[in-house]
Design an enzyme around this catalytic site. Structure first.
Site, PDB file in Angstrom:
ATOM      1  N   ASP A  71      45.175   6.894  24.747  1.00 32.86           N
ATOM      2  CA  ASP A  71      45.391   8.436  25.219  1.00 32.86           C
ATOM      3  C   ASP A  71      44.994   9.426  24.027  1.00 32.86           C
ATOM      4  O   ASP A  71      45.528   9.099  22.931  1.00 32.86           O
ATOM      5  CB  ASP A  71      46.927   8.699  25.711  1.00 32.86           C
ATOM      6  CG  ASP A  71      47.210  10.090  25.982  1.00 32.86           C
ATOM      7  OD1 ASP A  71      46.628  10.690  26.888  1.00 32.86           O
ATOM      8  OD2 ASP A  71      47.979  10.606  25.476  1.00 32.86           O
ATOM      9  N   GLU A  82      39.974   8.219  25.971  1.00 39.15           N
ATOM     10  CA  GLU A  82      39.987   9.314  26.364  1.00 39.15           C
ATOM     11  C   GLU A  82      39.783  10.406  25.270  1.00 39.15           C
ATOM     12  O   GLU A  82      40.909  10.806  24.635  1.00 39.15           O
ATOM     13  CB  GLU A  82      41.710   9.597  27.104  1.00 39.15           C
ATOM     14  CG  GLU A  82      41.429  10.938  27.836  1.00 39.15           C
ATOM     15  CD  GLU A  82      43.076  11.784  27.580  1.00 39.15           C
ATOM     16  OE1 GLU A  82      43.041  12.776  28.667  1.00 39.15           O
ATOM     17  OE2 GLU A  82      43.622  11.379  27.010  1.00 39.15           O
TER      18      GLU A  82
END
Length: 740
Positions: free
Chosen positions: A415, A468
């Site tokens: 993330d 990401e």
């Protein structure tokens, strides 16, 4: 028996300030009146009477003397001159009686070599040493506790086994490692505990264990002793095959799931499904729908439901919201036995400031960077890890390996990578500080990421990592040896933003934005991409996918079918967030179940049927995925017809070619001419406008023969029907053998 030095230490223990209580407590060989003997000391604040009992010869008993009213006991045994194994027999003032081995009679459970590797940042199984571990140690069954808190004045173990008494079980500091350790015999699985820390400032806090394998259900925050290795895996076939698989030439269509809101039990106060119930319901659904992988929003322990799991307080603990660690292992195992891979969202970019967790752990900026310009995400209200500190990088890298090894997870989606890479991420002038070269790159975070990807590739072959990463950082999926970051894949945020911008336009205006539809292929081979329509796109006022589509209700559904079809046909692996597959009308909320009741209506049934058919087509046709990352896997037939808003292209595998036509207007083309490379008969294998999917039925039911008329710069052409707001997929029929 106690000299001035010992008396000083006694008062330090009573006050909870001693850094090495084992030097005073426990059994020690001494000389008394010139003769060798042993002395046993114990600090038991709740005990009235204590007796030392020889663990071998239980008839040998030695009553202890209370030498301090706060509960300090001592006995000198002149008849014994050498250390022996013993137990403490205790009775408290209420008459309760218990017997146990003395915690202060055991050697350290963390070796010097363990401490050296941890300090060097290369102890990849440090979670087997720090934390709480059930074990048999030096003949006794109990739990080894160890925690890193180098600047603490003192640390003790508190729990339901000692009445949360902060003085009962002080820990010892092991050299200059910063690690505090204590073995407590007699404890069992599911006992609750925390570390009571007298911080460098003198402030006293109770911290949950950074390495705990399990935690209480929020809002309670204690760590829970849990035996990690009891589960017997049944997925050897899957794990063996994983090591040999070529992930780049394999199908990847991911169903992104938040376990707490995929489905609830409304008749039981809207409770969560357990991991066991999810295995029984989610896995068959995913398998039937044709998804090959599940990606789980973070399942690591977190206190606030509204963070969706992205503000982690228990990096080594699957959340207790849905059950035990063993139940989660069984869930993963069941996925593998049904041919489904499991990817976890992993959050090394930041952590919350909750007082019971990592923040200011020992009173100093321990896990976080000390400089607030590098140590805080102002917009998220969270701390940033100090990636340059070896023990912190070890904590994170070992954690990644932990999930891949101990839980057989197939991949980690990392993330907020961009927030790690850039020192000025979402910061104004004066809120950040440049690196040693004057740049904005976070050099320490870059090194952590490279280390992370390198060691995963080495130790967990076949496991994948997905970034990401929302910027144009070069080489995200390039191997570390070649100067890249080493991720297996990168989320294609550029394609997602461009495509959603395009598809939300009324079709009459799409011709002015045609480049948004086609631009993704200009950089497609710069990285190895996953195309995503994720949870982030259906929250915070962005509307669900069906709500983004323009037009009347029929056009909305047609646009959505076309959107999914174009995404699946476009090079790159795929990810679709839960609820999108049946066109949920409300934005996603973590606080409630998906709107499964919508499936009583035909429109939603047809959309679900469409996604199921699209998934199964994707899995069955290697042209969709075998050459995702090869230049010859995709060729435009026509990408320049902005006026008509129609694009056509070829996708290839080693054995066959598929032909795609995507019409982004409500106009029907009853006699559309498409250039093809070879003479032959072409047949439709998929059409998003099929009546079964809620379409208007503009389909091609019969094969069409090519004509020797060049078109689209190709030597042959065919004429077919192209539906409104629809996608057609064609293949060439095998040529009949020539007559002999």
């Amino acid at each position: 028996m106690m000299n001035a030095k010992h008396l000083s230490a006694l008062f330090q223990i009573i006050q909870g300030e001693h850094t090495d209580p084992h030097t005073i407590l426990g059994m020690h060989e001494i000389e008394e009146n010139g003769k060798p003997c042993v002395v046993v000391r114990a600090f038991l604040p709740t005990a009235e009477k204590v007796t030392v009992i020889d663990a071998v010869n239980k008839r040998q008993k030695y009553p202890m003397e209370r030498i301090h009213e706060d509960g300090f006991f001592e006995v000198c045994i002149p008849s014994r001159s050498q250390w022996f194994r013993y137990r403490l027999d205790c009775t408290d003032f209420a008459g309760n009686h218990w017997q146990s081995y003395d915690p202060y009679a055991f050697s350290p459970t963390v070796s010097e070599y363990d401490r050296y590797l941890f300090g060097a940042g290369t102890h990849y199984t440090i979670y087997e040493k720090l934390g709480a571990h059930l074990m048999t140690f030096e003949g006794a069954r109990g739990v080894s506790f160890a925690v890193w808190a180098p600047n603490a004045k003192s640390v003790s173990v508190i729990g339901n086994f000692n009445g949360w008494n902060t003085l009962r079980h002080p820990m010892r500091l092991l050299g200059n490692s910063g690690i505090w350790e204590l073995f407590i015999p007699g404890l069992t699985a599911m006992d609750q505990y925390k570390f009571h820390i007298v911080q460098s400032t003198g402030r006293q806090v109770d911290k949950c264990d950074p390495y705990a394998f399990y935690a209480q259900l929020r809002p309670d925050t204690a760590s829970v002793i849990y035996p990690l290795h009891r589960y017997k895996w049944k997925d050897r076939k899957w794990m063996t095959a994983r090591k040999k698989a070529d992930v780049y030439a394999s199908p990847m269509n991911i169903y992104e799931v938040h376990l707490g809101s995929w489905m609830r039990v409304p008749e039981e106060e809207n409770r969560f499904l357990t991991y066991t119930e999810l295995a029984e319901r989610l896995i068959p659904y995913v398998k039937e729908m044709g998804f090959r992988q599940i990606e789980l929003l973070p399942v690591t322990e977190h206190p606030f439901d509204g963070s969706w799991g992205y503000q982690v307080t228990g990096y080594y603990a699957p959340t207790s919201r849905y059950g035990t660690p063993e139940m989660f292992k069984a869930f993963v195992d069941a996925c593998h036995q049904n041919g489904i891979g499991v990817i976890l969202d992993w959050v090394p970019a930041h952590f919350p400031k909750d007082d019971f967790s990592l923040g200011r752990f020992d009173g100093t900026a321990l896990y976080e960077h000390q400089d607030p310009r590098q140590g805080e995400h102002l917009q998220w209200g969270t701390y940033i890890f100090n990636y340059g500190r070896k023990e912190v990088s070890n904590f994170l890298i070992a954690n990644a390996l932990f999930w891949l090894h101990e839980y057989h997870i197939d991949g980690l989606r990392v993330d907020a990578v961009a927030s790690m890479l850039y020192l000025d991420f979402c910061k104004n002038d004066g809120e950040w500080t440049p690196n040693i070269y004057g740049g904005r790159e976070n050099i320490e975070a870059v090194e952590l990421i490279k280390h992370f990807n390198s060691i995963i590739a080495e130790r967990e072959p076949g496991a994948i990592t997905i970034a990401e990463e929302s910027t144009s950082w070069e080489g995200v999926t390039k191997p570390v040896a070649d100067g890249g970051l080493g991720f297996t894949f990168k989320w294609n945020m550029g394609w997602m933003n461009d495509f959603l911008f395009y598809i939300q336009k009324d079709p009459i205006y799409r011709k002015y934005h045609h480049n948004n539809l086609t631009f993704g292929m200009a950089y497609n081979h710069s990285e190895k991409f996953v195309l995503v329509l994720s949870h982030d796109e259906v929250v915070h006022g962005k509307s669900p996918m069906i709500g983004k589509m323009p037009g009347d209700l029929w056009q909305k559904y047609a646009n959505l079918r076309l959107s999914y079809g174009f995404m699946y046909a476009h090079p790159g692996k795929k990810l679709l967030f839960m609820g999108n597959e049946f066109a949920q009308f409300q934005e996603w909320s973590e606080a409630k179940s998906l709107d499964w009741h919508l499936l009583q209506y035909q429109d939603h049934q047809q959309m679900q049927r469409y996604v199921k058919a699209l998934n199964h087509l994707y899995l069955s046709e290697p042209a969709f995925w075998e050459k995702d990352h090869h230049a010859d896997g995709f060729t435009w037939i026509d990408c320049d017809d902005a006026q008509s808003s129609v694009v056509s292209f070829m996708r290839r595998s080693d054995t066959r070619t598929l032909y795609f036509i995507c019409n982004f207007t409500p106009k029907t083309y009853p006699d559309f001419c498409l250039g093809v490379p070879t003479a032959g008969a072409y047949t439709e294998i998929f059409n998003s406008d099929d009546i079964a999917y809620g379409g208007s039925g503009v389909v091609n039911t019969k094969p069409v023969n090519s004509q020797p008329n060049a078109y689209h710069c190709l030597p042959h052409s065919i004429h077919i029907q192209v539906p409104p707001l629809g996608m057609v997929v064609l293949q060439e029929l095998p040529k009949k053998e020539s007559k002999k």
